[in-house]
Design a protein around this motif. Structure first.
Motif, PDB file in Angstrom:
ATOM      1  N   GLN A   1       7.499  12.038  -8.898  1.00 41.58           N
ATOM      2  CA  GLN A   1       8.819  12.470  -9.345  1.00 41.58           C
ATOM      3  C   GLN A   1       9.578  11.422 -10.150  1.00 41.58           C
ATOM      4  O   GLN A   1      10.396  11.770 -11.010  1.00 41.58           O
ATOM      5  N   ARG A   2       9.353  10.132  -9.885  1.00 42.79           N
ATOM      6  CA  ARG A   2      10.150   9.112 -10.566  1.00 42.79           C
ATOM      7  C   ARG A   2       9.458   7.757 -10.538  1.00 42.79           C
ATOM      8  O   ARG A   2       8.464   7.554  -9.822  1.00 42.79           O
ATOM      9  N   THR A   3      10.021   6.810 -11.314  1.00 40.06           N
ATOM     10  CA  THR A   3       9.595   5.408 -11.297  1.00 40.06           C
ATOM     11  C   THR A   3      10.795   4.561 -10.911  1.00 40.06           C
ATOM     12  O   THR A   3      11.920   4.820 -11.358  1.00 40.06           O
ATOM     13  N   LEU A   4      10.558   3.560 -10.072  1.00 35.50           N
ATOM     14  CA  LEU A   4      11.658   2.724  -9.589  1.00 35.50           C
ATOM     15  C   LEU A   4      11.201   1.285  -9.431  1.00 35.50           C
ATOM     16  O   LEU A   4      10.004   0.991  -9.370  1.00 35.50           O
ATOM     17  N   LEU A   5      12.199   0.389  -9.377  1.00 30.23           N
ATOM     18  CA  LEU A   5      11.978  -1.018  -9.067  1.00 30.23           C
ATOM     19  C   LEU A   5      12.541  -1.275  -7.680  1.00 30.23           C
ATOM     20  O   LEU A   5      13.710  -0.980  -7.408  1.00 30.23           O
ATOM     21  N   PHE A   6      11.702  -1.811  -6.799  1.00 34.59           N
ATOM     22  CA  PHE A   6      12.133  -2.163  -5.443  1.00 34.59           C
ATOM     23  C   PHE A   6      12.205  -3.683  -5.344  1.00 34.59           C
ATOM     24  O   PHE A   6      11.201  -4.374  -5.487  1.00 34.59           O
ATOM     25  N   TYR A   7      13.427  -4.200  -5.130  1.00 38.20           N
ATOM     26  CA  TYR A   7      13.637  -5.647  -5.016  1.00 38.20           C
ATOM     27  C   TYR A   7      13.423  -6.038  -3.564  1.00 38.20           C
ATOM     28  O   TYR A   7      14.213  -5.685  -2.690  1.00 38.20           O
ATOM     29  N   THR A   8      12.314  -6.755  -3.310  1.00 39.07           N
ATOM     30  CA  THR A   8      11.871  -6.975  -1.944  1.00 39.07           C
ATOM     31  C   THR A   8      12.778  -7.901  -1.144  1.00 39.07           C
ATOM     32  O   THR A   8      12.853  -7.787   0.078  1.00 39.07           O
ATOM     33  N   GLU A   9      13.461  -8.842  -1.801  1.00 36.14           N
ATOM     34  CA  GLU A   9      14.364  -9.737  -1.081  1.00 36.14           C
ATOM     35  C   GLU A   9      15.640  -9.000  -0.673  1.00 36.14           C
ATOM     36  O   GLU A   9      16.082  -9.079   0.476  1.00 36.14           O
ATOM     37  N   GLU A  10      16.253  -8.293  -1.612  1.00 41.32           N
ATOM     38  CA  GLU A  10      17.506  -7.574  -1.333  1.00 41.32           C
ATOM     39  C   GLU A  10      17.263  -6.220  -0.682  1.00 41.32           C
ATOM     40  O   GLU A  10      18.186  -5.596  -0.174  1.00 41.32           O
TER      41      GLU A  10
ATOM     42  N   SER B   1       0.844  -1.195   0.000  1.00 43.88           N
ATOM     43  CA  SER B   1       0.000   0.000   0.000  1.00 43.88           C
ATOM     44  C   SER B   1       0.876   1.240   0.000  1.00 43.88           C
ATOM     45  O   SER B   1       1.908   1.297   0.661  1.00 43.88           O
ATOM     46  N   GLY B   2       0.459   2.233  -0.790  1.00 41.11           N
ATOM     47  CA  GLY B   2       1.188   3.490  -0.874  1.00 41.11           C
ATOM     48  C   GLY B   2       0.276   4.662  -0.577  1.00 41.11           C
ATOM     49  O   GLY B   2      -0.937   4.592  -0.818  1.00 41.11           O
ATOM     50  N   ASP B   3       0.852   5.762  -0.051  1.00 36.89           N
ATOM     51  CA  ASP B   3       0.024   6.921   0.285  1.00 36.89           C
ATOM     52  C   ASP B   3       0.564   8.195  -0.353  1.00 36.89           C
ATOM     53  O   ASP B   3       1.595   8.189  -1.030  1.00 36.89           O
ATOM     54  N   ASP B   4      -0.148   9.297  -0.139  1.00 38.22           N
ATOM     55  CA  ASP B   4       0.216  10.539  -0.818  1.00 38.22           C
ATOM     56  C   ASP B   4       1.374  11.275  -0.153  1.00 38.22           C
ATOM     57  O   ASP B   4       1.759  12.354  -0.615  1.00 38.22           O
ATOM     58  N   ARG B   5       1.953  10.692   0.898  1.00 39.52           N
ATOM     59  CA  ARG B   5       3.171  11.242   1.480  1.00 39.52           C
ATOM     60  C   ARG B   5       4.400  10.399   1.129  1.00 39.52           C
ATOM     61  O   ARG B   5       5.485  10.618   1.664  1.00 39.52           O
ATOM     62  N   GLY B   6       4.220   9.418   0.247  1.00 41.18           N
ATOM     63  CA  GLY B   6       5.351   8.647  -0.245  1.00 41.18           C
ATOM     64  C   GLY B   6       5.680   7.396   0.531  1.00 41.18           C
ATOM     65  O   GLY B   6       6.672   6.726   0.233  1.00 41.18           O
ATOM     66  N   LYS B   7       4.866   7.025   1.513  1.00 43.64           N
ATOM     67  CA  LYS B   7       5.140   5.814   2.297  1.00 43.64           C
ATOM     68  C   LYS B   7       4.580   4.584   1.595  1.00 43.64           C
ATOM     69  O   LYS B   7       3.464   4.602   1.076  1.00 43.64           O
ATOM     70  N   ILE B   8       5.369   3.502   1.611  1.00 48.10           N
ATOM     71  CA  ILE B   8       4.935   2.214   1.078  1.00 48.10           C
ATOM     72  C   ILE B   8       5.038   1.174   2.188  1.00 48.10           C
ATOM     73  O   ILE B   8       6.095   1.019   2.805  1.00 48.10           O
ATOM     74  N   VAL B   9       3.947   0.491   2.432  1.00 49.88           N
ATOM     75  CA  VAL B   9       3.854  -0.493   3.512  1.00 49.88           C
ATOM     76  C   VAL B   9       3.641  -1.877   2.915  1.00 49.88           C
ATOM     77  O   VAL B   9       2.835  -2.054   1.990  1.00 49.88           O
ATOM     78  N   TYR B  10       4.383  -2.839   3.458  1.00 45.15           N
ATOM     79  CA  TYR B  10       4.222  -4.245   3.065  1.00 45.15           C
ATOM     80  C   TYR B  10       3.466  -4.971   4.160  1.00 45.15           C
ATOM     81  O   TYR B  10       3.826  -4.905   5.342  1.00 45.15           O
ATOM     82  N   SER B  11       2.399  -5.664   3.800  1.00 44.26           N
ATOM     83  CA  SER B  11       1.603  -6.449   4.748  1.00 44.26           C
ATOM     84  C   SER B  11       1.642  -7.913   4.342  1.00 44.26           C
ATOM     85  O   SER B  11       1.315  -8.253   3.204  1.00 44.26           O
ATOM     86  N   ALA B  12       2.062  -8.762   5.281  1.00 39.66           N
ATOM     87  CA  ALA B  12       2.084 -10.208   5.066  1.00 39.66           C
ATOM     88  C   ALA B  12       0.826 -10.806   5.685  1.00 39.66           C
ATOM     89  O   ALA B  12       0.583 -10.649   6.880  1.00 39.66           O
ATOM     90  N   LEU B  13       0.024 -11.487   4.860  1.00 38.74           N
ATOM     91  CA  LEU B  13      -1.234 -12.057   5.330  1.00 38.74           C
ATOM     92  C   LEU B  13      -1.137 -13.567   5.434  1.00 38.74           C
ATOM     93  O   LEU B  13      -0.678 -14.227   4.502  1.00 38.74           O
ATOM     94  N   ASP B  14      -1.568 -14.081   6.564  1.00 38.00           N
ATOM     95  CA  ASP B  14      -1.741 -15.519   6.750  1.00 38.00           C
ATOM     96  C   ASP B  14      -3.235 -15.753   6.919  1.00 38.00           C
ATOM     97  O   ASP B  14      -3.783 -15.577   8.016  1.00 38.00           O
TER      98      ASP B  14
ATOM     99  N   LEU C   1       6.783  -0.703   7.342  1.00 43.07           N
ATOM    100  CA  LEU C   1       7.173   0.280   6.342  1.00 43.07           C
ATOM    101  C   LEU C   1       8.415  -0.222   5.617  1.00 43.07           C
ATOM    102  O   LEU C   1       9.411  -0.569   6.237  1.00 43.07           O
ATOM    103  N   VAL C   2       8.368  -0.268   4.274  1.00 40.22           N
ATOM    104  CA  VAL C   2       9.504  -0.793   3.516  1.00 40.22           C
ATOM    105  C   VAL C   2      10.199   0.268   2.674  1.00 40.22           C
ATOM    106  O   VAL C   2      11.358   0.101   2.293  1.00 40.22           O
ATOM    107  N   LEU C   3       9.508   1.367   2.375  1.00 36.73           N
ATOM    108  CA  LEU C   3      10.102   2.381   1.505  1.00 36.73           C
ATOM    109  C   LEU C   3       9.400   3.707   1.765  1.00 36.73           C
ATOM    110  O   LEU C   3       8.200   3.741   2.057  1.00 36.73           O
ATOM    111  N   GLU C   4      10.168   4.790   1.660  1.00 35.69           N
ATOM    112  CA  GLU C   4       9.593   6.124   1.837  1.00 35.69           C
ATOM    113  C   GLU C   4      10.168   7.055   0.781  1.00 35.69           C
ATOM    114  O   GLU C   4      11.384   7.258   0.722  1.00 35.69           O
ATOM    115  N   GLU C   5       9.292   7.597  -0.038  1.00 36.45           N
ATOM    116  CA  GLU C   5       9.675   8.485  -1.119  1.00 36.45           C
ATOM    117  C   GLU C   5       9.315   9.926  -0.763  1.00 36.45           C
ATOM    118  O   GLU C   5       8.414  10.166   0.052  1.00 36.45           O
ATOM    119  N   PRO C   6       9.992  10.908  -1.376  1.00 38.70           N
ATOM    120  CA  PRO C   6       9.697  12.309  -1.048  1.00 38.70           C
ATOM    121  C   PRO C   6       8.434  12.857  -1.691  1.00 38.70           C
ATOM    122  O   PRO C   6       8.051  13.994  -1.414  1.00 38.70           O
TER     123      PRO C   6
END
Length: 212
Positions: A191-200, A144-157, A167-172
């Motif tokens: 501002q940009r497009t990127l690839l986030f490699y979740t394992e590394e 999930s991403g928001d308008d302040r640049g935060k990206i959250v990863y949720s693991a569901l069981d 929180l896994v990533l924060e953009e400006p």
């Protein structure tokens, strides 16, 4: 030799009155009459999901021609993003203007599928409007991403009824699009497009110049 063009199929497009007529245009809250605006949309082969300004999710089952309603407890706030997924179970993720994110595990009449509606909450990380949601194909990961640049990863069981988020990533700048496949998260911001490699947990920018 020129290749033979595939035949063109013409289709007629018209308003989905059967869907729109099942959603109220106004609701009564105390002495006030509140206009209902449609604020988010997603579709797949089984469902049409429509978010609204009153915090109600309208979920239309295309096979049964039935409309169901789901909401957040407490404050009625606008739904800003919805994302459907059909895997072993049918799932829908919902984001709101204040940063609340919930996942509904839908009931299915098929044998071996989920028989009780369950809800999972992504608690307390986002503090601003949700602008993007992305599922992994198996429904075990939600980004999930928001308008302040935060990206959250949720693991569901789903079997254990557990949702762990961090929180896994924060953009400006604001997140405008997310897409996930094969342990790589595609992220687009203002501002940009990127690839986030979740394992590394590494980032690779697409292109060199920032967006104007």
């Amino acid at each position: 030799m020129a290749s033979v063009a595939s035949p063109v199929i013409f289709k007629e497009f018209c308003p989905l009155y059967y869907l729109l007529n099942a959603i109220p245009t106004k609701i009564q809250k105390g002495f006030r009459s509140i206009v209902v605006y449609l604020t988010a949309l997603d579709t797949n082969g089984d469902y049409i999901a429509v978010g609204s300004s009153i915090g109600m999710l309208y979920l239309y089952c295309r096979h049964l021609n039935q409309m169901k309603k789901y909401n957040f407890e407490g404050k009625c706030e606008s739904i800003t993003f919805v994302k459907l997924l059909s895997c072993f179970d049918d799932l829908v993720a919902v984001g709101t203007a204040s940063g609340r994110v919930a996942v509904f595990q839908l009931v299915s009449s098929l044998p071996g599928r989920n028989k009780q509606l369950r809800r999972f909450d992504v608690a307390g990380i986002h503090k601003s409007s949700i602008t993007a949601l992305a599922w992994s194909p198996n429904g075990m990961k939600l980004f999930s991403g928001d308008d302040r640049g935060k990206i959250v990863y949720s693991a569901l069981d789903l079997d254990q009824g557990i949702c762990n988020s961090n929180l896994v990533l924060e953009e400006p700048s604001s997140i405008v699009q997310l897409d996930y496949n094969q342990k790589v998260l595609l992220v687009s911001t203002l501002q940009r497009t990127l690839l986030f490699y979740t394992e590394e947990k590494s980032v690779k920018q697409v292109g060199t110049q920032p967006r104007k």
